[in-house]
Design an enzyme around this catalytic site. Structure first.
Site, PDB file in Angstrom:
ATOM      1  N   PRO A   2       0.823  -1.205   0.000  1.00 47.76           N
ATOM      2  CA  PRO A   2       0.000   0.000   0.000  1.00 47.76           C
ATOM      3  C   PRO A   2       0.862   1.262   0.000  1.00 47.76           C
ATOM      4  O   PRO A   2       1.926   1.312   0.628  1.00 47.76           O
ATOM      5  CB  PRO A   2      -0.790  -0.117   1.310  1.00 47.76           C
ATOM      6  CG  PRO A   2      -0.760  -1.562   1.658  1.00 47.76           C
ATOM      7  CD  PRO A   2       0.538  -2.087   1.146  1.00 47.76           C
ATOM      8  N   GLU A   3       0.395   2.279  -0.713  1.00 49.60           N
ATOM      9  CA  GLU A   3       1.107   3.558  -0.714  1.00 49.60           C
ATOM     10  C   GLU A   3       0.585   4.421   0.427  1.00 49.60           C
ATOM     11  O   GLU A   3      -0.377   4.075   1.125  1.00 49.60           O
ATOM     12  CB  GLU A   3       0.964   4.215  -2.077  1.00 49.60           C
ATOM     13  CG  GLU A   3       1.440   3.293  -3.189  1.00 49.60           C
ATOM     14  CD  GLU A   3       1.946   4.012  -4.438  1.00 49.60           C
ATOM     15  OE1 GLU A   3       2.266   5.208  -4.381  1.00 49.60           O
ATOM     16  OE2 GLU A   3       2.035   3.331  -5.482  1.00 49.60           O
ATOM     17  N   LYS A  52       4.452   4.920   5.067  1.00 48.47           N
ATOM     18  CA  LYS A  52       3.782   3.628   5.049  1.00 48.47           C
ATOM     19  C   LYS A  52       3.696   3.000   6.436  1.00 48.47           C
ATOM     20  O   LYS A  52       3.410   1.816   6.571  1.00 48.47           O
ATOM     21  CB  LYS A  52       4.496   2.698   4.072  1.00 48.47           C
ATOM     22  CG  LYS A  52       4.522   3.253   2.647  1.00 48.47           C
ATOM     23  CD  LYS A  52       5.256   2.357   1.686  1.00 48.47           C
ATOM     24  CE  LYS A  52       5.306   2.992   0.282  1.00 48.47           C
ATOM     25  NZ  LYS A  52       5.965   2.121  -0.700  1.00 48.47           N
ATOM     26  N   ARG A 257      11.857  -2.201  -8.673  1.00 50.56           N
ATOM     27  CA  ARG A 257      10.439  -2.108  -9.000  1.00 50.56           C
ATOM     28  C   ARG A 257      10.298  -1.821 -10.484  1.00 50.56           C
ATOM     29  O   ARG A 257      11.195  -1.258 -11.119  1.00 50.56           O
ATOM     30  CB  ARG A 257       9.766  -0.976  -8.203  1.00 50.56           C
ATOM     31  CG  ARG A 257       9.914  -1.067  -6.694  1.00 50.56           C
ATOM     32  CD  ARG A 257       9.166  -2.244  -6.107  1.00 50.56           C
ATOM     33  NE  ARG A 257       7.735  -2.154  -6.318  1.00 50.56           N
ATOM     34  CZ  ARG A 257       6.923  -1.443  -5.550  1.00 50.56           C
ATOM     35  NH1 ARG A 257       7.394  -0.731  -4.529  1.00 50.56           N
ATOM     36  NH2 ARG A 257       5.624  -1.433  -5.778  1.00 50.56           N
TER      37      ARG A 257
END
Length: 268
Positions: A2-3, A52, A257
């Site tokens: 999750p961001e 986060k 990423r």
């Protein structure tokens, strides 16, 4: 993973459902049982997010939660059903319950231990008073690509892969450009845009990054279908035509990423 907007949304949900009231705390999985026993009957005095990281405050002690790749938080209305044995932490009151499963971190911290986490994180666009100059001082001296710097939580907290790709597209910045080659004005515009986009993410509980003139309705194109939801310019659109110039969107791995960008629109 999750961001940051998701974690700020969770903090707000915890405050709304449990803030200012005693909670029943349990750890059906058993991995947080001793701490849950200490919290049982305590009042949730606050919930906050930094990047986060989620913090639940109980009178000088804090539950620190980092969801990581697999963590999930599920809220429900009372009466609470029997918990699954995978639940790390359940909080409940006469109106609501919330189950935490699979977090990377779930630990009970003192004020000092909590502050140590804040100290190692960069400024968060969603935290009032966080100073973008702290991030700029590091970015402006770095030979690392701006795409990698945006994912470094020690430099700026809360930005993940979607916001990284999208904010660079919105400002026409080549993701491989070194941080030191960014201008102060460009950084200020990126920070301001991130804050606005992430606030919308908190409000709508999804990431939308396209401007009004580029929505499916405005362009007469089909809406995006993706499990991440939301309308985007380049994220997860590899080899599809750019909404602006029709050049195929490119992808490559950067900072462990997948990076997405338009080589025509992002020349700066």
């Amino acid at each position: 993973m999750p961001e940051g907007h998701t974690i700020h949304r969770l903090a707000a949900d915890y405050r709304e459902r449990f803030g200012g009231r005693p909670v029943r705390a349990s750890s059906p999985q058993g991995k947080f049982a001793d701490a849950a026993a200490l919290l049982d009957g305590a009042v949730l005095e606050g919930a906050e997010a930094h990047g986060k990281h989620l913090f639940l405050g109980f009178g000088g002690e804090w539950v620190h939660i980092h969801l990581g790749l697999f963590g999930k938080v599920n809220f429900g209305d009372a009466p609470a059903p029997p918990p699954a044995d995978t639940v790390r932490l359940r909080l409940a009151n006469p109106r609501s319950y919330v189950d935490l499963r699979g977090p990377t971190s779930c630990a009970l911290l003192t004020d000092g231990e909590k502050q140590a986490i804040h100290d190692r994180l960069g400024p968060d666009p969603l935290r009032p008073g966080d100073d973008p100059d702290r991030a700029w001082k590091r970015i402006s001296r770095s030979r690392t690509t701006i795409a990698a710097l945006l994912l470094d939580q020690k430099i700026i907290a809360g930005v993940g892969n979607v916001y990284r790709a999208e904010v660079l597209f919105r400002h026409g910045v080549d993701p491989y450009r070194a941080g030191k080659d960014l201008t102060r004005a460009e950084w200020t515009a990126i920070w301001t845009d991130l804050a606005a986009l992430m606030r919308e993410g908190v409000r709508d509980n999804r990431i939308d990054t396209v401007r009004p003139e580029h929505t499916p309705e405005a362009m007469g194109r089909p809406p995006r279908v993706d499990d991440h939801g939301g309308e985007v310019y380049v994220y997860r659109r590899a080899n599809l035509p750019c909404h602006i110039c029709t050049t195929p969107v490119r992808t490559a791995e950067l900072a462990a990423r997948n990076l997405f960008w338009c080589p025509s629109c992002q020349r700066r």
